[in-house]
Write an enzyme that holds these catalytic residues in place. Sequence first.
Site, PDB file in Angstrom:
ATOM      1  N   GLU A 135      10.994  -1.163   3.433  1.00 30.10           N
ATOM      2  CA  GLU A 135      10.484  -1.835   4.643  1.00 30.10           C
ATOM      3  C   GLU A 135       9.012  -2.227   4.526  1.00 30.10           C
ATOM      4  OE1 GLU A 135      11.903   1.721   6.685  1.00 30.10           O
ATOM      5  OE2 GLU A 135      12.302   0.411   8.380  1.00 30.10           O
ATOM      6  N   GLY A 159       0.810  -1.227   0.000  1.00 30.98           N
ATOM      7  CA  GLY A 159       0.000   0.000   0.000  1.00 30.98           C
ATOM      8  C   GLY A 159       0.836   1.266   0.000  1.00 30.98           C
ATOM      9  N   GLY A 178      -4.128  -8.373 -13.947  1.00 31.20           N
ATOM     10  CA  GLY A 178      -4.103  -9.637 -13.222  1.00 31.20           C
ATOM     11  C   GLY A 178      -3.403  -9.478 -11.883  1.00 31.20           C
ATOM     12  N   GLU A 188       0.078  -2.900 -12.858  1.00 30.16           N
ATOM     13  CA  GLU A 188      -0.614  -2.140 -11.795  1.00 30.16           C
ATOM     14  C   GLU A 188      -1.939  -2.757 -11.344  1.00 30.16           C
ATOM     15  OE1 GLU A 188      -0.543   2.114 -12.076  1.00 30.16           O
ATOM     16  OE2 GLU A 188       1.159   2.101 -13.438  1.00 30.16           O
ATOM     17  N   ASP A 219      13.219   3.255  -1.509  1.00 31.21           N
ATOM     18  CA  ASP A 219      13.137   3.965  -0.223  1.00 31.21           C
ATOM     19  C   ASP A 219      11.983   3.427   0.627  1.00 31.21           C
ATOM     20  OD1 ASP A 219      15.142   5.395  -1.343  1.00 31.21           O
ATOM     21  OD2 ASP A 219      14.170   7.351  -1.244  1.00 31.21           O
ATOM     22  N   TYR A 221      14.604  13.350  -9.727  1.00 31.08           N
ATOM     23  CA  TYR A 221      13.606  13.201  -8.663  1.00 31.08           C
ATOM     24  C   TYR A 221      13.482  14.537  -7.928  1.00 31.08           C
ATOM     25  CZ  TYR A 221      11.397  10.654  -4.753  1.00 31.08           C
ATOM     26  OH  TYR A 221      10.538  10.175  -3.795  1.00 31.08           O
ATOM     27  N   GLY A 232      15.147   0.408  -7.345  1.00 32.63           N
ATOM     28  CA  GLY A 232      15.806   0.440  -6.037  1.00 32.63           C
ATOM     29  C   GLY A 232      17.080   1.254  -6.123  1.00 32.63           C
TER      30      GLY A 232
HETATM   31  P1  FAD Z   1       1.053  -1.317  -3.519  1.00 36.32           P
HETATM   32  O1  FAD Z   1       1.212   0.115  -3.193  1.00 36.32           O
HETATM   33  O2  FAD Z   1       0.257  -2.145  -2.609  1.00 36.32           O
HETATM   34  O3  FAD Z   1       0.465  -1.469  -4.995  1.00 36.32           O
HETATM   35  C1  FAD Z   1       1.023  -0.735  -6.058  1.00 36.32           C
HETATM   36  C2  FAD Z   1       0.327  -1.144  -7.361  1.00 36.32           C
HETATM   37  O4  FAD Z   1       0.660  -2.485  -7.676  1.00 36.32           O
HETATM   38  C3  FAD Z   1      -1.190  -1.098  -7.297  1.00 36.32           C
HETATM   39  O5  FAD Z   1      -1.669  -0.745  -8.568  1.00 36.32           O
HETATM   40  C4  FAD Z   1      -1.567  -2.532  -6.961  1.00 36.32           C
HETATM   41  O6  FAD Z   1      -2.864  -2.860  -7.404  1.00 36.32           O
HETATM   42  C5  FAD Z   1      -0.498  -3.302  -7.711  1.00 36.32           C
HETATM   43  N1  FAD Z   1      -0.122  -4.576  -7.072  1.00 36.32           N
HETATM   44  C6  FAD Z   1       0.372  -4.778  -5.830  1.00 36.32           C
HETATM   45  N2  FAD Z   1       0.637  -6.087  -5.652  1.00 36.32           N
HETATM   46  C7  FAD Z   1       0.288  -6.713  -6.793  1.00 36.32           C
HETATM   47  C8  FAD Z   1       0.307  -8.066  -7.232  1.00 36.32           C
HETATM   48  N3  FAD Z   1       0.767  -9.045  -6.443  1.00 36.32           N
HETATM   49  N4  FAD Z   1      -0.132  -8.346  -8.470  1.00 36.32           N
HETATM   50  C9  FAD Z   1      -0.596  -7.371  -9.300  1.00 36.32           C
HETATM   51  N5  FAD Z   1      -0.640  -6.084  -8.950  1.00 36.32           N
HETATM   52  C10 FAD Z   1      -0.194  -5.755  -7.703  1.00 36.32           C
HETATM   53  N6  FAD Z   1       9.070   3.323  -5.582  1.00 36.32           N
HETATM   54  C11 FAD Z   1      10.226   2.966  -6.158  1.00 36.32           C
HETATM   55  O7  FAD Z   1      10.201   2.316  -7.198  1.00 36.32           O
HETATM   56  N7  FAD Z   1      11.429   3.308  -5.634  1.00 36.32           N
HETATM   57  C12 FAD Z   1      11.528   4.002  -4.475  1.00 36.32           C
HETATM   58  O8  FAD Z   1      12.628   4.278  -4.000  1.00 36.32           O
HETATM   59  C13 FAD Z   1      10.313   4.366  -3.826  1.00 36.32           C
HETATM   60  N8  FAD Z   1      10.344   5.033  -2.661  1.00 36.32           N
HETATM   61  C14 FAD Z   1       9.168   5.345  -2.026  1.00 36.32           C
HETATM   62  C15 FAD Z   1       9.229   5.982  -0.788  1.00 36.32           C
HETATM   63  C16 FAD Z   1       8.059   6.292  -0.122  1.00 36.32           C
HETATM   64  C17 FAD Z   1       8.129   6.984   1.199  1.00 36.32           C
HETATM   65  C18 FAD Z   1       6.806   5.963  -0.674  1.00 36.32           C
HETATM   66  C19 FAD Z   1       5.545   6.284   0.049  1.00 36.32           C
HETATM   67  C20 FAD Z   1       6.741   5.313  -1.885  1.00 36.32           C
HETATM   68  C21 FAD Z   1       7.921   5.005  -2.585  1.00 36.32           C
HETATM   69  N9  FAD Z   1       7.905   4.343  -3.810  1.00 36.32           N
HETATM   70  C22 FAD Z   1       9.080   3.999  -4.427  1.00 36.32           C
HETATM   71  C23 FAD Z   1       6.616   3.960  -4.406  1.00 36.32           C
HETATM   72  C24 FAD Z   1       6.120   2.573  -3.964  1.00 36.32           C
HETATM   73  O9  FAD Z   1       6.768   2.161  -2.809  1.00 36.32           O
HETATM   74  C25 FAD Z   1       6.345   1.583  -5.091  1.00 36.32           C
HETATM   75  O10 FAD Z   1       5.446   1.872  -6.145  1.00 36.32           O
HETATM   76  C26 FAD Z   1       6.213   0.115  -4.698  1.00 36.32           C
HETATM   77  O11 FAD Z   1       6.628  -0.644  -5.792  1.00 36.32           O
HETATM   78  C27 FAD Z   1       4.819  -0.286  -4.315  1.00 36.32           C
HETATM   79  O12 FAD Z   1       4.869  -1.570  -3.713  1.00 36.32           O
HETATM   80  P2  FAD Z   1       3.711  -2.047  -2.737  1.00 36.32           P
HETATM   81  O13 FAD Z   1       3.959  -3.451  -2.375  1.00 36.32           O
HETATM   82  O14 FAD Z   1       3.552  -1.094  -1.634  1.00 36.32           O
HETATM   83  O15 FAD Z   1       2.476  -1.983  -3.744  1.00 36.32           O
END
Ligand code: FAD
Length: 587
Positions: free
Chosen positions: A201, A133, A266, A262, A198, A467, A215
Amino acid sequence: MMKWWGWGDQKITFPMHEKPTLWPWISSKLNMKSERATPPVARKDVAMPPPTVNHAFLAALKEKLKADQITSDDEARLHHCYGKSYPNLFLARKGYIQQAPDLIVYPRSHDDVVAVIELANKHDVCVIPFGGGTNIVGGIDPREDGDRMIVTLQMTQMSRLISVDKMANTATIEAGALGPKLEQDLQAQGYSLGHYPDSFEYSTLGGWLATRSAGMQSDAYGKIEDMAVCMKMVTPAGTIVTRPFPASSAGPDLNRLMCGSEGVLGVITEATMRVHPTPAVKDYRGFLFKNFESGVVAIRELIEKNHLPSMIRLQDEGETELAFNMKSPPKGLQAFVAKGVKGYLKRTGYTKPVIMVVGWEGLEESLVHRREEGLAILKKHGGFALGKSVGTSWSKDKFNMPYLRDWVMDRAVMCDVSETAATWTNVLPLHAATTAAVKEKFKQEPSGDGYVGCHISHTYETGCCLYFTYAAVQRPGQELEQYYEYKKLVTDTFMRTGGTLSHHHAIGYEHMPWMEQEVSPTGVEALRALKAKLDPKGILNPGKLIPQKLEVSTEVAKIPADGIEGWGAQSFQPKTLQTATYEAGSD
Ligand code: FAD
């Protein structure tokens, strides 16, 4: 569990007390006349909309899954309403829930996911795949136009390391594995994925793949899509399975199609990933350059001469100022030395210096040559070595930064990030144009000023990611309009100056208005055709990634005329939010 109104652990707050110059510096940068407290509402003041229930679906689901895999508990629903974008957190902090999932389902296996998707398709129930999330473009927020039931599929109970192939250097992992668990399991076998966003965790492998995440060591290992060898993705039309090959020419690459999908095509249930022996050495150091341009020239030469380190990050003047203010002021002998060094740097032309953080990882013997050659190039372009402590403090503060956003949001500050990538030809013009546009916009703020900074990271032979972080004092009663004005300004500037719509944050719904510009109208049609075939009823993550109409607009939650104060439980109006719209590129 993650805060519902902010970032990270409930018990952790940003350690401002360790950084005495930071808040005074931020306040003066934003020209903040007085401090305004804007804390999040109490949990009791958040009204959850009553859940919509599709009784036939729910009954069938209960036959397939265990009772503890399904909940409509308000606490769980609240934690799955929003991602972590500024508008997400702003609304959550006001206790305003635009839409909430009606049910949270926790699959424990690929077969559980198949069962949920088959039933949801049969009963016309929406499903939002949810990893950690941490999405910041509205990717996991429910956005159902009609009155279908919405299920959030919480993937984190699918976190097993299924197998490691030590001959092939690959590992097969369930998609719900959170960063720390995934690395812990791999490192127990002597391996690492080497993917550290970032948000590491709190984010998952499936989320990384579905958003084409990057990453911090992508310079060495590539983006997540470069590491994916094969995958399984459950769609309403069946499961797509690819097989593990080092390379193939069997038609278009379906792995690439699943990456970046996204959750609209699927649910990714598992993936086989390239892994690497755990690096024996992690050597991070800081450098000062006379200006941003000389840092860029140094990076280009490192790439051209094939001496690129595992990680490189160049901060511009704005971000360097922020970095200096993140540090605790030196004391005693350290202060004396620092003063001397500062004087020397000023005299030798480092009047507005910028910081570069460089990291080398791997086996010492394989690093020696690359590091020596790299250091010589950095020196040639004026890189003044600051030593390893800068690298160490940067690594430490990296995971603190999201807590800083919560801290400033408690004090009426708008703060957000926008990222892009451009070819080297466009990097400096894009940086200059975006910085200038945002600075010009600050002049229209009541406070007349704000903060903008940028860093370069994730470098490639052809270009790099830029960025940007920007902040201004919130305009009371117009906080979301203010945010979307900056979002639009910055994104339009990226598109005009050769940047991509997103290098790693993905599309969600916030970036949809620019999708045609990014991939062409026919490109969008191709994505629509794919969606229509794989998900004909449109049950998967509605309203994201693929604009359904040619004229798309980003919805902006409109603050009531009498302002946001008191805009909480009483004024909740499910699905009747007024909207303000704009189109990409329009004034
Ligand atoms: P979610 O937020 O839960 O979901 C993201 C999307 O993927 C949604 O559309 C969801 O429906 C879909 N999804 C999730 N799981 C699945 C699955 N199993 N199958 C199909 N679809 C799925 N991003 C980076 O790339 N690099 C960074 O350094 C980075 N730093 C961040 C720092 C902060 C403080 C924040 C808030 C965000 C950051 N992000 C970064 C953005 C975010 O963390 C990434 O987009 C991350 O890949 C999302 O992973 P999640 O597991 O939280 O996915």
